[in-house]
Design a protein around this motif. Structure first.
Motif, PDB file in Angstrom:
ATOM      1  N   LYS A 100       0.756  -1.277  -0.008  1.00  0.00           N
ATOM      2  CA  LYS A 100      -0.137  -0.214   0.032  1.00  0.00           C
ATOM      3  C   LYS A 100       0.853   1.216  -0.022  1.00  0.00           C
ATOM      4  CE  LYS A 100      -3.660   2.376   2.928  1.00  0.00           C
ATOM      5  NZ  LYS A 100      -4.483   2.206   4.093  1.00  0.00           N
ATOM      6  N   PRO A 126      -5.447   5.145  -3.468  1.00  0.00           N
ATOM      7  CA  PRO A 126      -6.479   4.696  -4.018  1.00  0.00           C
ATOM      8  C   PRO A 126      -7.848   5.346  -4.180  1.00  0.00           C
ATOM      9  CG  PRO A 126      -6.502   3.733  -2.069  1.00  0.00           C
ATOM     10  CD  PRO A 126      -5.062   4.472  -2.049  1.00  0.00           C
ATOM     11  N   ASP A 177     -14.245   0.923  -6.218  1.00  0.00           N
ATOM     12  CA  ASP A 177     -14.052   1.999  -7.176  1.00  0.00           C
ATOM     13  C   ASP A 177     -14.531   1.166  -8.701  1.00  0.00           C
ATOM     14  OD1 ASP A 177     -13.298   3.488  -9.088  1.00  0.00           O
ATOM     15  OD2 ASP A 177     -11.275   3.780  -8.626  1.00  0.00           O
ATOM     16  N   ARG A 236     -11.865  -2.226  -8.685  1.00  0.00           N
ATOM     17  CA  ARG A 236     -10.971  -2.682  -7.490  1.00  0.00           C
ATOM     18  C   ARG A 236     -11.548  -2.120  -6.233  1.00  0.00           C
ATOM     19  NH1 ARG A 236      -5.450   0.758  -8.127  1.00  0.00           N
ATOM     20  NH2 ARG A 236      -6.330   2.698  -7.606  1.00  0.00           N
ATOM     21  N   ILE A 288     -11.375  -0.389  -2.713  1.00  0.00           N
ATOM     22  CA  ILE A 288     -10.594   0.515  -2.134  1.00  0.00           C
ATOM     23  C   ILE A 288     -10.672   0.579  -0.641  1.00  0.00           C
ATOM     24  CG2 ILE A 288     -10.486   1.729  -4.242  1.00  0.00           C
ATOM     25  CD1 ILE A 288     -12.547   3.700  -3.222  1.00  0.00           C
ATOM     26  N   ARG A 289     -11.269  -0.067   0.156  1.00  0.00           N
ATOM     27  CA  ARG A 289     -11.580   0.077   1.408  1.00  0.00           C
ATOM     28  C   ARG A 289     -12.420  -1.237   2.045  1.00  0.00           C
ATOM     29  NH1 ARG A 289     -10.174   3.911   5.570  1.00  0.00           N
ATOM     30  NH2 ARG A 289     -11.704   3.754   7.324  1.00  0.00           N
ATOM     31  N   GLY A 291      -7.801  -5.398  -4.113  1.00  0.00           N
ATOM     32  CA  GLY A 291      -7.475  -4.091  -4.124  1.00  0.00           C
ATOM     33  C   GLY A 291      -6.463  -3.521  -5.450  1.00  0.00           C
TER      34      GLY A 291
END
Length: 277
Positions: free
Chosen positions: A6, A12, A38, A43, A45-46, A266
């Protein structure tokens, strides 16, 4: 590993325009992960332990004002906590309902109609009606083109199974709602108004109650049709997350599961070490 990857990637949260939010259970007892996707970059993102307005609000708190302002669309199901959270934290975004969940409201109501008619026939000792309704459960919930031979035969018995045709009329309304979601916005607006009128005057208690909900969420439904977004990408990610949960069976901490989800879903650029030449 997830933290190191990350740190080597750009944020992101930059350039977000359309996001989707949903929850997926990872343990018995209604224990959920809140997942944000997203849509444009396909992907996750959280991912965070928990579910609801407070957890979703933490996602927006992690964004800068510029990052929040760039978000134009937020998709999700009909959960009541999503709307006020989006309105408060991201007022420029348009709220979009997922078409799958809109149809699921109708299929739930349709199944309630079937259960009521079945229980009524059982209480009345109406063996003939009960025999005709056998196999109808899955036939009325599936799309017409997906029926098996036996289900098609059961479906043909729907009209005769109920003298007042409640189950068949409810099925017709389900199909009308499902198909109008695929039409252009002008045509869909007219058809949705007709659908609400027919459903509210159907004299089928479960469908009349649903018509009230559809009427209340009509602006959101029309916005869904106009913008063309859905939670299909999020649902695809959800399937991959469930596979990851099975892989993570035995991990003692949810943070390890979240790290594994972000590594697999991710979109990180993971480069394996190469031998020196």
């Amino acid at each position: 590993v997830a933290e190191r990857v990350k740190a080597s990637m750009p944020s992101p949260f930059d350039g977000l325009t359309a996001i989707g939010v949903d929850g997926t259970s990872y343990r018995k007892g209604h224990t959920y992960l809140a997942v944000v996707v997203d849509h444009e970059r396909h992907r996750v993102i959280r991912a965070r332990d928990g579910y609801g307005r407070d957890v979703f609000g933490l996602f927006f708190k992690a964004l800068t004002p510029e990052q929040r302002a760039s978000i134009k669309v937020v998709t999700g199901d009909g959960a009541r906590w999503i709307d006020p959270c989006v309105a408060e934290r991201c007022p420029n975004a348009e709220r979009v309902l997922d078409g799958f969940h809109i149809v699921s409201w109708m299929t739930d109501a349709l199944d309630k109609v079937r259960k009521r008619l079945w229980n009524q026939a059982r209480r009345d000792g109406d063996e003939k009606t009960m025999e005709r309704m056998r196999g109808v459960k899955y036939a009325v919930l599936k799309n017409p083109g997906d029926l098996t031979g036996r289900q098609s035969e059961a479906f043909e018995n729907i009209r005769s199974a109920d003298p007042r045709g409640q189950l068949y009329r409810a099925w017709q309304l389900k199909e009308l709602l499902r198909t109008l979601l695929k039409h252009p916005i002008g045509q869909a607006t007219t058809e949705l108004n007709r659908w609400v009128f027919r459903a509210s005057h159907s004299r089928i208690p479960e469908i009349v109650e649903l018509a009230k909900k559809i009427r209340r969420r009509r602006p959101d439904i029309l916005r869904t049709i106009r913008l063309g977004y859905s939670n299909a990408r999020l649902e695809a990610s959800d399937n991959r997350i469930k596979a990851t949960i099975r892989m993570a069976y035995g991990l003692h901490h949810v943070t390890n599961l979240i790290a594994l989800v972000m590594l697999r879903c991710g979109g990180p650029d993971i480069r394996l070490p190469q031998p020196a030449i």
